[in-house]
Each structure stands twice: as C-alpha cells, then as structure tokens.
Design an enzyme around this catalytic site. Sequence first.
Site, mmCIF file in Angstrom:
data_model
loop_
_atom_site.group_PDB
_atom_site.id
_atom_site.type_symbol
_atom_site.label_atom_id
_atom_site.label_comp_id
_atom_site.label_asym_id
_atom_site.label_seq_id
_atom_site.Cartn_x
_atom_site.Cartn_y
_atom_site.Cartn_z
ATOM 1 C CE1 TYR A 71 -4.044 1.938 0.219
ATOM 2 C CE2 TYR A 71 -2.778 3.298 1.753
ATOM 3 C CZ TYR A 71 -3.884 3.122 0.941
ATOM 4 O OH TYR A 71 -4.822 4.108 0.844
ATOM 5 C CG PHE A 123 -7.699 15.986 -25.289
ATOM 6 C CD1 PHE A 123 -7.778 15.295 -26.486
ATOM 7 C CD2 PHE A 123 -8.022 15.322 -24.116
ATOM 8 C CE1 PHE A 123 -8.176 13.964 -26.507
ATOM 9 C CE2 PHE A 123 -8.413 13.987 -24.139
ATOM 10 C CZ PHE A 123 -8.483 13.309 -25.338
ATOM 11 C CB THR A 124 -12.637 15.894 -24.907
ATOM 12 O OG1 THR A 124 -11.786 14.770 -24.716
ATOM 13 C CG2 THR A 124 -13.048 15.991 -26.371
ATOM 14 C CG ASP A 214 -1.967 16.508 -23.017
ATOM 15 O OD1 ASP A 214 -1.419 15.398 -22.844
ATOM 16 O OD2 ASP A 214 -3.177 16.633 -23.258
ATOM 17 C CE LYS A 257 -4.894 8.474 -24.813
ATOM 18 N NZ LYS A 257 -5.056 9.876 -24.545
ATOM 19 N NE ARG A 381 -12.904 13.328 -30.832
ATOM 20 C CZ ARG A 381 -12.661 13.007 -29.562
ATOM 21 N NH1 ARG A 381 -11.464 13.011 -29.080
ATOM 22 N NH2 ARG A 381 -13.646 12.704 -28.756
ATOM 23 C CG PHE A 448 -17.489 12.793 -27.710
ATOM 24 C CD1 PHE A 448 -17.275 14.003 -27.081
ATOM 25 C CD2 PHE A 448 -16.651 11.726 -27.407
ATOM 26 C CE1 PHE A 448 -16.242 14.155 -26.167
ATOM 27 C CE2 PHE A 448 -15.617 11.868 -26.511
ATOM 28 C CZ PHE A 448 -15.412 13.091 -25.874
HETATM 29 C C1 LIG Z 1 -6.013 10.688 -23.949
HETATM 30 C C2 LIG Z 1 -5.600 12.073 -23.766
HETATM 31 C C3 LIG Z 1 -5.746 12.710 -22.539
HETATM 32 C C4 LIG Z 1 -6.426 12.090 -21.347
HETATM 33 O O1 LIG Z 1 -5.807 10.926 -20.930
HETATM 34 P P1 LIG Z 1 -6.647 9.697 -20.306
HETATM 35 O O2 LIG Z 1 -5.619 8.736 -19.880
HETATM 36 O O3 LIG Z 1 -7.529 9.194 -21.391
HETATM 37 O O4 LIG Z 1 -7.437 10.240 -19.164
HETATM 38 C C5 LIG Z 1 -5.285 14.009 -22.449
HETATM 39 N N1 LIG Z 1 -4.744 14.648 -23.492
HETATM 40 C C6 LIG Z 1 -4.576 14.056 -24.675
HETATM 41 C C7 LIG Z 1 -3.936 14.810 -25.806
HETATM 42 C C8 LIG Z 1 -5.010 12.760 -24.861
HETATM 43 O O5 LIG Z 1 -4.864 12.197 -26.066
#
Ligand SMILES: *Cc1c(COP(=O)(O)O)cnc(C)c1O
Length: 465
Positions: A71, A123-124, A214, A257, A381, A448
Amino acid sequence: MRRTAEPYKIKAVEPLTMLNRGEREEALKRAGYNTFLLDSEDVYIDLLTDSGTNAMSDKQWGALMMGDEAYAGSKSWYKLERAVQDLFGYDYVIPTHQGRGAENLLSQMKIQPGDYIPGNMYFTTTRAHQEMNGGTFVDVIIDEAHDPSAELDFKGNVDLVKLEELIDEVGADKIPYVCVAVTVNMAGGQPVSLANLKETYTLCQEHGIDVMFDATRCVENAYFIQEREEGQQNRPIKDIVRDMFKFSDGCTMSGKKDPLVNIGGFLAMNDFELYTRARELVVVYEGMPSYGGMAGRDMEAMAQGMYESIDDAYIEHRIKQVRYLGEQLMEAGVPVVRPIGGHAVYLDAKAFLSHLDREMFPSQSLAAALYLDSGVRSMERGIVSAGRNKETCEHNVPKLEMVRLTIPRRVYTNSHMDVVADSVINLYNKREQIKGLSMDYEPPTLRFFNARFSPLKSTLIANEA
Ligand SMILES: *Cc1c(COP(=O)(O)O)cnc(C)c1O
C-alpha cells in the site's frame, strides 16, 4: 524503395471476429449509430482510439509478475518515478489512474475562477477540467492547424503572437499556465517543433507563466522532430525527448498512449511547493502518492513501456504504419488531414460528404457507414465532439469535421491497414449514398460518448440517378 516490416514478432494472438453485413446493421442500430456504443466483440478492426489499446511486450508481461502491491512505499512506484525522472528530467512525480486524473489535480491546484488557460488546441477532458474549475480555454495554435489541407512540418506549433496578445489583454496573473500538447491530438496528431517549444517557454518565462505539457504523445512528437527539424536527424529519440521537456515546468501524462500500457498516468513537475500540494490532493482523488490509482504491476509495466517507447526502431515503425494507411487513402483521392500525423489518419468528413450540412453530423455519419461497410470502428471528431457553447447553447461548430482512424500501438499489422484502406476507398467511391443522422439523445457533457442517433429519411442527394 525497400519495404520495412514490424520491428517485433507475434508471441500471443487474439482471434478477430467479423460479423456479416446484416449483423453489423443490427449492432449499429443497437448502438444508436454511435461507434462509442458498439460492443467490441462486434468490431473487426478497432480504430476507435489508441488509448489503452496498446499491445504490451513480453518484458512488460514479465514485469507484471514483479509488481510490488504494498500500500505504501512500493518498489514498483520507485521504478516508475525513476523512469519519469530519467526520461523527462522532472524532479517530482505524482501517479494517477490515467491522464485525466492528472488534469484534475493540476486544474484544481492552479486555476482560479476567471483565469485563462491558453493551449495549442483543446483536448476534451483537458478543457472540461479547466472549465469545471472556472477557467476559460483560449486556442493559441497557429491558424494553419485549422486547415486540413495546409502542409506544414509542425502544424501543432503555438502561435506566439496570439499568446502574447492574450497575455497583454488579460494580464499574466490571469494565466496560471500554458498547456502545450505534444503532439496535438485534435489537430490530427500534429507535432510541435523544438524551436517553437523553446520560444513558447522563453515568452512564458518573461511573464512568469508556467508551461505545462500535455505529454501524452511526446515520443511521437520527438520522432517528427528527428525527421523534420534542422540538425536533429542523427540524434536518438531519447535525447530529443529530454530536450523537449527542458522547455516545460511540468506535465500531465496518460500512460494509455505513448507509455505502451493499458492504464495509468502521472503528473510531474519541478516546483516543490506544487508537488507538496499535489501529494495532499492525490490522496483524495486517486490514492496514496505511491500508487495513485494504479496497481503495483501497472507501474512496473509502465516503467518498462516508457523505455520501450523511446526505442528508435519502434517509434519509426509506429509513425510509418500510420503514414502507410494515410498514403494509400491520399493516392485514391480520399480527403484526409495533411500531413499525416502521429497516431491517426483523419478523414476530412466535410469534404468527403460535401452533400451533408454540419447539423446532419457528417463525421458521425461517415463513422457509422464505415462500420457498416467493413466492421472497422472509427471515431467522430467534429461537431458532436465539440459540444455546445456554454452561453448560447448552440452547437460549437469546429472548423474541422473529421473521422479519426486511430492506430493502436503494436496491435495491427500493415495487412490490417490494407483492409481499412480498401473499405474507406470503397465508401469514397459511393459517397453520395451516405445519409446524414439526427441526434435523438444528447447528454449534457462530453456528449460524443453517449449520444444516440438515427438515420435521416431523405438522402439529400442532389443528382442521384
Ligand atoms: C487521452 C488524452 C488525454 C487524457 O488521458 P486519459 O488517460 O484518457 O485520461 C489528455 N490529453 C490528450 C492529448 C489525450 O490524447
């Protein structure tokens, strides 16, 4: 030209299913014509996203067994922390369950109501967190990023004039940080140059504004720098990544990613005071600062994945596989966002379905048609993803109206890319037959994901034979 192949061989396989057309039609109806709502077992080739869909290596699967599930003070956490410090050069790391967990912490800590957060396109989830904390996102990407046909090496660059104008207009004290995405997902996976990162950082430093990356696709960005930026051609990806991060004060990262795992993320920074606050806050939302919502095994796999992601042969193939698909489509005259970006090929649905108007959701319609044609799942998109204006409640109408064919890392071979290309080209050749959609159910946020649609009755074709 000599052809190249995947720089790995296959050790475990996952069989694919392919429904017949009638079954796909039923599945699409059940999903409300929204590819997000399709069951994955109804999908043949899944290009919905490259998020969390990575194939892990034998070393990563081995690393899972080494996970320390303590933990507190887990060995696996220290391994991940050291990997981030080593590869990115930051002093402090806070683990989170995924990228948006890091965005939540960062936005809560830094944004006051009335603040502005400039970024190279939105980004969303990033923008949603900024807005939920009372901030306003301001787009400071270069104009060309909004033009799907503009051929530029670094189409994700920050427009320094726009950024400086915003600073003059609202004052540096209203800008807690600039969010620089490397690469820019919503612009089509377009990269930012090292020179632009440096200029942006210098400008921000002059005004005492932090730069937060990011970093989700930073290795893909580094490949484009190696390929295209003067003087970078013979440098290892690892060194370029290190140089990029020198021009930032911290980052949010999605492990789903570029770090080649299925879940995970982190927030990193050099500011000790911010780190101290983040250590407090992460406990409330994610977990202890030594796991942040990840299992010990997840952290092991991510540390290993991060090292694999900066391998030059891996990243070259990754980018070139995406380009391989994109070039087949371009040769057939299919309108796509140019140049082909790092993680996806974006179909320009406005040009593809020029007979549909924007309120008929051309991208959504094209994504549905592609699934119906071949069982390939893609993502809208465009106007659906852009949501509605907070004040006027009208649709936000983004310049780009796209269908994203996102390539998972190390999952599909170039033969799968051929199948996808054939299907898209087939649709393009009979594009006038594709009808628009109407929205039957609209969720209030991030619509979406869960919106439902049905086909419009009329075909709206001007000159159908
Ligand atoms: C996927 C993504 C995020 C968010 O990451 P999650 O792991 O899905 O929460 C933020 N910014 C960009 C550019 C992304 O592609």
